[in-house]
Design an enzyme around this catalytic site. Structure first.
Site, short mmCIF file in Angstrom:
data_model
loop_
_atom_site.label_atom_id
_atom_site.label_comp_id
_atom_site.label_asym_id
_atom_site.label_seq_id
_atom_site.Cartn_x
_atom_site.Cartn_y
_atom_site.Cartn_z
N ASP A 68 39.95 61.79 29.53
CA ASP A 68 38.63 61.58 28.94
C ASP A 68 38.05 62.84 28.29
OD1 ASP A 68 36.15 60.05 28.54
OD2 ASP A 68 35.34 61.43 30.03
N ASP A 71 38.65 66.89 32.01
CA ASP A 71 39.17 66.46 33.30
C ASP A 71 40.35 65.51 33.10
OD1 ASP A 71 37.93 64.26 32.22
OD2 ASP A 71 36.29 64.19 33.65
N TYR A 217 31.62 55.62 33.73
CA TYR A 217 30.51 55.86 32.80
C TYR A 217 29.45 54.80 33.03
CZ TYR A 217 32.68 59.46 29.83
OH TYR A 217 33.21 60.63 29.34
N GLU A 423 31.87 71.51 27.16
CA GLU A 423 33.01 70.63 27.41
C GLU A 423 33.41 69.96 26.10
OE1 GLU A 423 34.71 67.66 30.88
OE2 GLU A 423 32.54 67.90 30.70
#
Length: 442
Positions: A68, A71, A217, A423
């Site tokens: 994703d 991670d 999510y 990220e």
């Protein structure tokens, strides 16, 4: 080929950006996110085979797909959105990809997702929507090929529905059908069969994936995905019943009154654009124009000109808006203004403020992104939380990755521990890459 972009957003800069190279770099980012057995033509060679034991509850093969973000979770909902948007960019701006010499790799990026989704769709009304457990995954920092943590799989079915997940995956399959129908007709037809089954499942068994998949999510609703999925099926098939269903659902859920948004969780502005393209109806065009005009003229901007939605993934949000408004421009809605806006926003990401926010590209790009595998040196060197806390740059350059981005005041620090701003994620690059193809085409 470099595109010269002159921007006046309080900045007297004239930059040369190579959109073609950026498209190719973005596709390298997707290669770096691959899970499973890597192909022989893999260009990102510091990545190795990983998560080869990903299995369903009854031993089904769930290898493949994309990690994703920084991670190693495989999250079906944002992954399906990513596949839909990448497909949309290829369908709508194929000449941009051809010009970048990237069409073949773009199709491979979509197929890496759809191959995985075909494995996940184990029966008409059963679909695996996640592999990996959120807490355990986030405790692990190292190479994906070294993982020993438990990776449970989670699915939706008639008793545990996820209309948002199922309808978004139906959209991904339908969009990918259009990507492959002329180059691999049998594969495309298989995708379309699965698209129809998943949409039927989504529409008949209503519910949010959030209520069925723990730690996934968190989805706000499923209504927009139902409209989105039906619209993509109409675009793929020309079957009037799908357009009828899309417009029925649009009216039933009063989507026209929703605040305009487009991201992995909200599809209403995307549905407006598609319905405007497919029907020519003014009501959908007006809805798209309200959204884009608001973003151009009313929505908050940072001091240096970035359209600002939220602190988390600010550049992702801007890229999503840009792509919707470029599609609106293609419809002839305020084309010059929307394209100028898009060029400025993309320019902000590429270096108009004095630094690039794309790894491996331009002036002072990020080198400490929150991304496990690229932070790890090659084996047999140890990689663990020591690497997470290290002040050193990531061991490998994650070419093409768009970082989360700055805050409302243009503040940004290239720090690995700052997952809010630094990220990377598959959905971050989806509209960004598609917008690059649209701009390069122009």
């Amino acid at each position: 080929m470099k595109i010269i972009v002159c921007v006046l957003a309080g900045l007297a800069l004239c930059q040369a950006y190579d959109y073609g190279q950026l498209i190719r770099y973005s596709l390298l980012f997707y290669e770096a996110q691959r899970s499973g057995k890597l192909p022989s033509d893999q260009k990102v060679t510091w990545r190795k085979d990983s998560a080869l034991n990903d299995k369903g509850l009854n031993g089904e093969d769930l290898t493949g797909g994309y990690y994703d973000a920084g991670d190693y979770l495989k999250c079906g909902f944002p992954m399906a959105y990513t596949a839909t948007v990448l497909s949309w960019g290829i369908i709508s701006h194929e000449s941009g990809y051809k010009k970048a010499n990237a069409l073949t790799d773009a199709r491979k990026a979509v197929k890496w997702a759809t191959d995985y989704f075909l494995k996940c769709h184990i029966s008409a009304n059963e679909f695996y929507g996640q592999v990996g457990q959120t807490h355990a995954d986030h405790q692990y920092w190292g190479r994906p090929e070294d993982m020993t943590i438990d990776r449970p799989a989670y699915k939706i079915d008639t008793l545990h529905p996820g209309s948002d997940l199922a309808a978004e995956t139906a959209a991904a399959f339908a969009a990918a059908y259009l990507v492959f129908k002329n180059s691999d007709a049998s594969y495309a037809n298989n995708l379309l069969t699965h698209a129809k089954q998943l949409f039927s499942f989504a529409d008949k068994y209503r519910g949010k994936q959030t209520d069925s998949i723990p730690g996934s999510y968190s989805s706000h609703n499923y209504e927009d995905e139902l409209v989105w999925g039906a619209t993509w099926l109409y675009k793929a098939t020309g079957d009037q019943s799908y357009l009828t269903r899309a417009e029925q659902l649009y009216a039933e859920f009063d989507l026209g009154s929703w605040v305009g948004r487009f991201d992995w969780d909200w599809k209403n502005s995307g549905a407006d654009v598609l319905l405007a393209q497919l029907t020519g109806k003014q009501t959908y065009k007006d809805s798209v124009q309200r959204f884009c005009d608001h973003m151009l003229y009313t929505q908050k901007k940072t001091p240096k000109g970035l359209v600002f939605i939220s602190d988390w993934g600010s550049l992702r949000s801007a890229a999503n808006i840009v792509y919707i408004c470029l599609e609106a421009a293609k419809l002839g809605i305020n084309a010059d203004a929307y394209r100028q806006f898009a060029t400025k926003q993309i320019g902000y990401m590429l270096g108009d403020t004095g630094r690039s926010f794309v790894v491996g590209y331009g002036t002072n790009p990020p080198t400490h992104v929150h991304h496990g595998s690229s932070s790890c040196p090659d084996a047999p060197a140890i990689c663990d939380k020591t690497n997470y806390w290290s002040p050193d740059p990531n061991a490998h350059v994650l070419y093409g990755a768009l970082v989360g981005g700055p805050d409302a005041n243009d503040n940004y620090s290239d720090v690995r521990t700052d997952y809010v701003h630094n990220e990377v994620a598959c959905d971050y690059n989806a509209c960004f890459q598609s917008a690059l193809a649209a701009l390069y085409e122009l």
